[in-house]
Design a protein around this motif. Sequence first.
Motif, PDB file in Angstrom:
ATOM      1  N   THR A  17       6.927   6.587  -5.685  1.00 19.63           N
ATOM      2  CA  THR A  17       7.045   7.716  -4.775  1.00 19.63           C
ATOM      3  C   THR A  17       5.933   7.673  -3.741  1.00 19.63           C
ATOM      4  OG1 THR A  17       8.055   9.072  -6.479  1.00 19.63           O
ATOM      5  CG2 THR A  17       7.095  10.233  -4.631  1.00 19.63           C
ATOM      6  N   ASN A  18       4.769   7.172  -4.158  1.00 14.36           N
ATOM      7  CA  ASN A  18       3.593   7.175  -3.290  1.00 14.36           C
ATOM      8  C   ASN A  18       3.317   5.843  -2.599  1.00 14.36           C
ATOM      9  OD1 ASN A  18       2.843   9.875  -3.960  1.00 14.36           O
ATOM     10  ND2 ASN A  18       2.199   9.102  -5.931  1.00 14.36           N
ATOM     11  N   PHE A  19       3.732   4.753  -3.215  1.00 14.78           N
ATOM     12  CA  PHE A  19       3.410   3.429  -2.692  1.00 14.78           C
ATOM     13  C   PHE A  19       4.666   2.602  -2.538  1.00 14.78           C
ATOM     14  CE2 PHE A  19      -0.318   4.901  -5.028  1.00 14.78           C
ATOM     15  CZ  PHE A  19      -1.278   4.817  -4.042  1.00 14.78           C
ATOM     16  N   GLN A  20       4.637   1.713  -1.550  1.00 16.40           N
ATOM     17  CA  GLN A  20       5.813   0.890  -1.254  1.00 16.40           C
ATOM     18  C   GLN A  20       5.935  -0.299  -2.202  1.00 16.40           C
ATOM     19  OE1 GLN A  20       5.952  -0.012   2.867  1.00 16.40           O
ATOM     20  NE2 GLN A  20       7.918  -1.027   2.756  1.00 16.40           N
ATOM     21  N   TYR A  21       4.794  -0.843  -2.643  1.00 18.81           N
ATOM     22  CA  TYR A  21       4.772  -2.013  -3.512  1.00 18.81           C
ATOM     23  C   TYR A  21       3.854  -1.759  -4.692  1.00 18.81           C
ATOM     24  CZ  TYR A  21       6.187  -4.121   0.927  1.00 18.81           C
ATOM     25  OH  TYR A  21       6.808  -4.391   2.099  1.00 18.81           O
ATOM     26  N   TRP A  26       1.842  -6.394  -3.656  1.00 17.21           N
ATOM     27  CA  TRP A  26       1.241  -6.212  -2.341  1.00 17.21           C
ATOM     28  C   TRP A  26       0.257  -7.343  -2.035  1.00 17.21           C
ATOM     29  CZ3 TRP A  26      -3.846  -5.078  -0.799  1.00 17.21           C
ATOM     30  CH2 TRP A  26      -3.981  -4.721   0.537  1.00 17.21           C
ATOM     31  N   ILE A  27      -0.596  -7.688  -2.998  1.00 19.93           N
ATOM     32  CA  ILE A  27      -1.565  -8.774  -2.807  1.00 19.93           C
ATOM     33  C   ILE A  27      -0.841 -10.092  -2.553  1.00 19.93           C
ATOM     34  CG2 ILE A  27      -3.315 -10.182  -3.981  1.00 19.93           C
ATOM     35  CD1 ILE A  27      -4.212  -7.562  -5.377  1.00 19.93           C
ATOM     36  N   TRP A  28       0.173 -10.370  -3.355  1.00 17.02           N
ATOM     37  CA  TRP A  28       0.931 -11.616  -3.209  1.00 17.02           C
ATOM     38  C   TRP A  28       1.612 -11.692  -1.837  1.00 17.02           C
ATOM     39  CZ3 TRP A  28       0.975 -16.090  -5.514  1.00 17.02           C
ATOM     40  CH2 TRP A  28       2.026 -16.970  -5.279  1.00 17.02           C
ATOM     41  N   LYS A  29       2.188 -10.593  -1.399  1.00 15.90           N
ATOM     42  CA  LYS A  29       2.875 -10.568  -0.107  1.00 15.90           C
ATOM     43  C   LYS A  29       1.884 -10.772   1.038  1.00 15.90           C
ATOM     44  CE  LYS A  29       6.246  -7.967   2.482  1.00 15.90           C
ATOM     45  NZ  LYS A  29       7.337  -7.047   2.402  1.00 15.90           N
ATOM     46  N   GLY A  34       0.024 -13.997   5.201  1.00 13.04           N
ATOM     47  CA  GLY A  34      -1.222 -14.128   5.944  1.00 13.04           C
ATOM     48  C   GLY A  34      -1.568 -12.927   6.807  1.00 13.04           C
ATOM     49  N   ARG A  35      -1.072 -11.783   6.441  1.00  9.95           N
ATOM     50  CA  ARG A  35      -1.412 -10.559   7.162  1.00  9.95           C
ATOM     51  C   ARG A  35      -1.362  -9.386   6.192  1.00  9.95           C
ATOM     52  NH1 ARG A  35       2.971  -7.389   9.442  1.00  9.95           N
ATOM     53  NH2 ARG A  35       4.973  -8.214   8.763  1.00  9.95           N
ATOM     54  N   ARG A  36      -1.922  -8.275   6.621  1.00  8.06           N
ATOM     55  CA  ARG A  36      -1.977  -7.099   5.758  1.00  8.06           C
ATOM     56  C   ARG A  36      -0.773  -6.201   6.011  1.00  8.06           C
ATOM     57  NH1 ARG A  36      -6.173  -2.301   5.198  1.00  8.06           N
ATOM     58  NH2 ARG A  36      -5.653  -1.841   3.048  1.00  8.06           N
ATOM     59  N   PHE A  37      -0.128  -5.801   4.945  1.00  4.70           N
ATOM     60  CA  PHE A  37       1.011  -4.897   5.019  1.00  4.70           C
ATOM     61  C   PHE A  37       0.566  -3.489   4.627  1.00  4.70           C
ATOM     62  CE2 PHE A  37       3.043  -8.949   4.729  1.00  4.70           C
ATOM     63  CZ  PHE A  37       4.184  -8.805   5.490  1.00  4.70           C
ATOM     64  N   PRO A  38       1.244  -2.470   5.115  1.00  4.33           N
ATOM     65  CA  PRO A  38       0.887  -1.105   4.697  1.00  4.33           C
ATOM     66  C   PRO A  38       1.135  -0.938   3.200  1.00  4.33           C
ATOM     67  CG  PRO A  38       2.857  -1.089   6.075  1.00  4.33           C
ATOM     68  CD  PRO A  38       2.341  -2.489   6.057  1.00  4.33           C
ATOM     69  N   PHE A  39       0.213  -0.272   2.558  1.00  5.36           N
ATOM     70  CA  PHE A  39       0.307  -0.101   1.106  1.00  5.36           C
ATOM     71  C   PHE A  39       1.074   1.166   0.741  1.00  5.36           C
ATOM     72  CE2 PHE A  39      -1.697   0.520  -3.159  1.00  5.36           C
ATOM     73  CZ  PHE A  39      -1.240  -0.645  -3.708  1.00  5.36           C
ATOM     74  N   ARG A  40       0.835   2.216   1.465  1.00  6.36           N
ATOM     75  CA  ARG A  40       1.532   3.473   1.193  1.00  6.36           C
ATOM     76  C   ARG A  40       2.976   3.404   1.672  1.00  6.36           C
ATOM     77  NH1 ARG A  40      -0.530   7.727  -1.487  1.00  6.36           N
ATOM     78  NH2 ARG A  40      -2.751   7.938  -1.284  1.00  6.36           N
ATOM     79  N   TYR A  43       7.637   6.911   3.129  1.00  9.80           N
ATOM     80  CA  TYR A  43       8.221   8.174   2.692  1.00  9.80           C
ATOM     81  C   TYR A  43       7.261   9.004   1.850  1.00  9.80           C
ATOM     82  CZ  TYR A  43      12.355   5.726   4.194  1.00  9.80           C
ATOM     83  OH  TYR A  43      13.254   5.028   4.942  1.00  9.80           O
ATOM     84  N   TYR A  44       5.977   8.630   1.835  1.00 12.82           N
ATOM     85  CA  TYR A  44       4.992   9.313   1.010  1.00 12.82           C
ATOM     86  C   TYR A  44       4.931  10.804   1.326  1.00 12.82           C
ATOM     87  CZ  TYR A  44       0.427  10.781  -0.690  1.00 12.82           C
ATOM     88  OH  TYR A  44      -0.582  11.462  -1.293  1.00 12.82           O
ATOM     89  N   PHE A  45       4.810  11.145   2.593  1.00 14.53           N
ATOM     90  CA  PHE A  45       4.684  12.549   2.964  1.00 14.53           C
ATOM     91  C   PHE A  45       5.986  13.309   2.750  1.00 14.53           C
ATOM     92  CE2 PHE A  45       1.288  10.460   5.367  1.00 14.53           C
ATOM     93  CZ  PHE A  45       0.219  11.156   4.829  1.00 14.53           C
TER      94      PHE A  45
END
Length: 58
Positions: A17-21, A26-29, A34-40, A43-45
Amino acid sequence: MSDSALFQLVLSEIWLTNFQYGPEEWIWKCLHYGRRFPFRSQYYFLGLIADLHFLKYF
């Protein structure tokens, strides 16, 4: 259903509900692409708003 399986189901519902991965996913992706993806989750809010509407009935 065992207690640990039930605990995992409840915890995963709260987490997703709070996080996408998951944290390892998330670390593996990020390492793979080779770039940072949003962690949250995007749809969190919306989830927080839905929880507040749900809680007003109790």
